[in-house]
Motif scaffolding. Sequence first.
Motif, PDB file in Angstrom:
ATOM      1  N   PRO A 134      48.416  35.827  34.391  1.00 40.23           N
ATOM      2  CA  PRO A 134      47.021  35.359  34.376  1.00 40.23           C
ATOM      3  C   PRO A 134      46.468  35.298  35.794  1.00 40.23           C
ATOM      4  N   PRO A 135      45.188  35.595  35.977  1.00 41.75           N
ATOM      5  CA  PRO A 135      44.620  35.602  37.346  1.00 41.75           C
ATOM      6  C   PRO A 135      44.773  34.272  38.068  1.00 41.75           C
ATOM      7  N   LEU A 136      44.723  33.155  37.341  1.00 43.72           N
ATOM      8  CA  LEU A 136      44.863  31.859  37.998  1.00 43.72           C
ATOM      9  C   LEU A 136      46.248  31.668  38.598  1.00 43.72           C
ATOM     10  N   ALA A 137      47.229  32.460  38.164  1.00 43.39           N
ATOM     11  CA  ALA A 137      48.579  32.309  38.690  1.00 43.39           C
ATOM     12  C   ALA A 137      48.670  32.778  40.143  1.00 43.39           C
ATOM     13  N   TYR A 138      47.991  33.900  40.459  1.00 41.49           N
ATOM     14  CA  TYR A 138      48.056  34.387  41.838  1.00 41.49           C
ATOM     15  C   TYR A 138      46.775  34.121  42.619  1.00 41.49           C
ATOM     16  N   LEU A 139      45.843  33.357  42.040  1.00 42.78           N
ATOM     17  CA  LEU A 139      44.635  32.991  42.772  1.00 42.78           C
ATOM     18  C   LEU A 139      44.926  32.186  44.034  1.00 42.78           C
ATOM     19  N   PRO A 140      45.809  31.172  44.003  1.00 45.00           N
ATOM     20  CA  PRO A 140      46.083  30.442  45.267  1.00 45.00           C
ATOM     21  C   PRO A 140      46.640  31.333  46.368  1.00 45.00           C
ATOM     22  N   LEU A 141      47.476  32.292  45.986  1.00 43.40           N
ATOM     23  CA  LEU A 141      48.042  33.194  46.986  1.00 43.40           C
ATOM     24  C   LEU A 141      46.958  34.070  47.610  1.00 43.40           C
ATOM     25  N   ILE A 142      46.012  34.523  46.796  1.00 43.82           N
ATOM     26  CA  ILE A 142      44.913  35.340  47.319  1.00 43.82           C
ATOM     27  C   ILE A 142      44.056  34.532  48.282  1.00 43.82           C
ATOM     28  N   ILE A 143      43.844  33.240  47.958  1.00 40.96           N
ATOM     29  CA  ILE A 143      43.053  32.394  48.854  1.00 40.96           C
ATOM     30  C   ILE A 143      43.774  32.205  50.188  1.00 40.96           C
ATOM     31  N   ILE A 144      45.091  32.004  50.145  1.00 37.83           N
ATOM     32  CA  ILE A 144      45.857  31.829  51.387  1.00 37.83           C
ATOM     33  C   ILE A 144      45.813  33.095  52.232  1.00 37.83           C
ATOM     34  N   TRP A 145      45.896  34.243  51.591  1.00 39.37           N
ATOM     35  CA  TRP A 145      45.927  35.495  52.344  1.00 39.37           C
ATOM     36  C   TRP A 145      44.557  35.923  52.857  1.00 39.37           C
ATOM     37  N   PHE A 146      43.510  35.762  52.034  1.00 38.79           N
ATOM     38  CA  PHE A 146      42.210  36.374  52.351  1.00 38.79           C
ATOM     39  C   PHE A 146      41.074  35.373  52.530  1.00 38.79           C
ATOM     40  N   GLY A 147      41.368  34.081  52.485  1.00 32.93           N
ATOM     41  CA  GLY A 147      40.325  33.098  52.736  1.00 32.93           C
ATOM     42  C   GLY A 147      39.477  32.825  51.501  1.00 32.93           C
ATOM     43  N   ILE A 148      38.229  32.353  51.736  1.00 34.62           N
ATOM     44  CA  ILE A 148      37.359  31.945  50.636  1.00 34.62           C
ATOM     45  C   ILE A 148      36.018  32.665  50.663  1.00 34.62           C
ATOM     46  N   ASP A 149      35.952  33.808  51.337  1.00 35.07           N
ATOM     47  CA  ASP A 149      34.707  34.570  51.360  1.00 35.07           C
ATOM     48  C   ASP A 149      34.593  35.417  50.089  1.00 35.07           C
ATOM     49  N   GLU A 150      33.831  36.499  50.153  1.00 36.37           N
ATOM     50  CA  GLU A 150      33.623  37.354  48.994  1.00 36.37           C
ATOM     51  C   GLU A 150      34.855  38.190  48.657  1.00 36.37           C
ATOM     52  N   LEU A 151      35.674  38.506  49.665  1.00 33.70           N
ATOM     53  CA  LEU A 151      36.815  39.393  49.443  1.00 33.70           C
ATOM     54  C   LEU A 151      37.771  38.882  48.367  1.00 33.70           C
ATOM     55  N   PRO A 152      38.206  37.623  48.368  1.00 37.50           N
ATOM     56  CA  PRO A 152      39.134  37.191  47.316  1.00 37.50           C
ATOM     57  C   PRO A 152      38.509  37.230  45.924  1.00 37.50           C
ATOM     58  N   LYS A 153      37.225  36.997  45.806  1.00 34.87           N
ATOM     59  CA  LYS A 153      36.563  37.054  44.504  1.00 34.87           C
ATOM     60  C   LYS A 153      36.590  38.487  43.961  1.00 34.87           C
ATOM     61  N   VAL A 154      36.197  39.443  44.815  1.00 39.08           N
ATOM     62  CA  VAL A 154      36.196  40.848  44.400  1.00 39.08           C
ATOM     63  C   VAL A 154      37.620  41.325  44.148  1.00 39.08           C
ATOM     64  N   LEU A 155      38.562  40.895  44.969  1.00 40.58           N
ATOM     65  CA  LEU A 155      39.951  41.327  44.817  1.00 40.58           C
ATOM     66  C   LEU A 155      40.543  40.822  43.503  1.00 40.58           C
ATOM     67  N   LEU A 156      40.224  39.593  43.124  1.00 37.33           N
ATOM     68  CA  LEU A 156      40.749  39.047  41.876  1.00 37.33           C
ATOM     69  C   LEU A 156      40.245  39.843  40.677  1.00 37.33           C
ATOM     70  N   ILE A 157      38.960  40.177  40.685  1.00 37.40           N
ATOM     71  CA  ILE A 157      38.401  40.983  39.586  1.00 37.40           C
ATOM     72  C   ILE A 157      38.964  42.397  39.633  1.00 37.40           C
ATOM     73  N   PHE A 158      39.146  42.935  40.831  1.00 36.15           N
ATOM     74  CA  PHE A 158      39.723  44.275  40.988  1.00 36.15           C
ATOM     75  C   PHE A 158      41.115  44.352  40.360  1.00 36.15           C
ATOM     76  N   LEU A 159      41.940  43.349  40.606  1.00 38.39           N
ATOM     77  CA  LEU A 159      43.290  43.363  40.049  1.00 38.39           C
ATOM     78  C   LEU A 159      43.275  43.291  38.527  1.00 38.39           C
ATOM     79  N   SER A 160      42.310  42.577  37.955  1.00 34.87           N
ATOM     80  CA  SER A 160      42.232  42.504  36.494  1.00 34.87           C
ATOM     81  C   SER A 160      41.762  43.819  35.888  1.00 34.87           C
ATOM     82  N   CYS A 161      40.981  44.599  36.642  1.00 37.04           N
ATOM     83  CA  CYS A 161      40.496  45.896  36.143  1.00 37.04           C
ATOM     84  C   CYS A 161      41.496  47.020  36.382  1.00 37.04           C
ATOM     85  N   PHE A 162      42.341  46.871  37.401  1.00 37.46           N
ATOM     86  CA  PHE A 162      43.174  47.978  37.853  1.00 37.46           C
ATOM     87  C   PHE A 162      44.198  48.391  36.801  1.00 37.46           C
ATOM     88  N   ALA A 163      44.946  47.425  36.255  1.00 34.97           N
ATOM     89  CA  ALA A 163      46.062  47.746  35.364  1.00 34.97           C
ATOM     90  C   ALA A 163      45.624  48.491  34.102  1.00 34.97           C
TER      91      ALA A 163
END
Length: 282
Positions: A134-163
């Motif tokens: 589930p996206p909420l499982a790796y959401l904290p890791l994305i925030i730690i790596w990429f901060g809280i700007d637009e990039l983590p939001k787009v990246l989270l949606i990107f990962l859900s679309c990619f597979a």
Amino acid sequence: MPDTPASVVAQGSSASAPLKTSRFKVPGEGSSVMISVVTVTLLFALWFLVTNAGWVKPLFLPKPQAVFQQFIEYATGATNDKPLWQHFAASMFRVFSAFALACVTAIPIGIAMGMSRVARGIFDPVIEFYRPLPPLAYLPLIIIWFGIDELPKVLLIFLSCFAPLALAARSGMRSASQEQINAAYSMGASYAQVIRHVVLPSAMPDILVGMRIAIGFGWTTLVAAEMVAANVGLGQMVLNASNFLRTDIVIMGIVVIGIVAFAFDLLMRYLEKVLVPWKGRV
């Protein structure tokens, strides 16, 4: 032995009697538009009846009039919050930029996985590992790596679309029959020409279905993505309203998100008819 008059009459009646069959000879054939319209109308009427009769408290299920009133206020900018078009524009940018990036990367990787065992060996374990998460499982890791700007939001949606896109493209590359491939080779086609003119057209229906599924996952992840320090967006609007128990705004936001997703799904169905008119006919 000559036929008796009774047998002649029976044969004549059986020959002239039409064969009773269903009006739709193919399973699933026929339009379901009217059935869908009736279903939605009945659900809306039930919602109107239950809420206006006072059977359910407005905190749990507000009246349709209250939801529509919130839509009007957000659409006209009469609320203390940002107007609806700003929330809509921010969410559209996040979802469709992530979706476009997923199409550019996942489809070529899926094609490579379908054509090369090396590519399949490299990407398949990674995709199959993170796909069920589930996206909420790796959401904290994305925030730690990429901060809280637009990039983590787009990246989270990107990962859900990619597979789903990559797996659909991989599955589509196996749609071309061996007879079609051998026929192209027998006519002097090169390997690249077989891929371009035989395999890719056969894979297009699966790729388009994967795009429909991927954009659905993107909208599903929107609320989770906009939990990351967002101050604008449809998902943020819903989350903010839920904190103040404004169920009417929550339902209004859910309806807007659903309508946008359904409209895009209708667009993808239209593109399927235009781009792959042979789907389901061969």
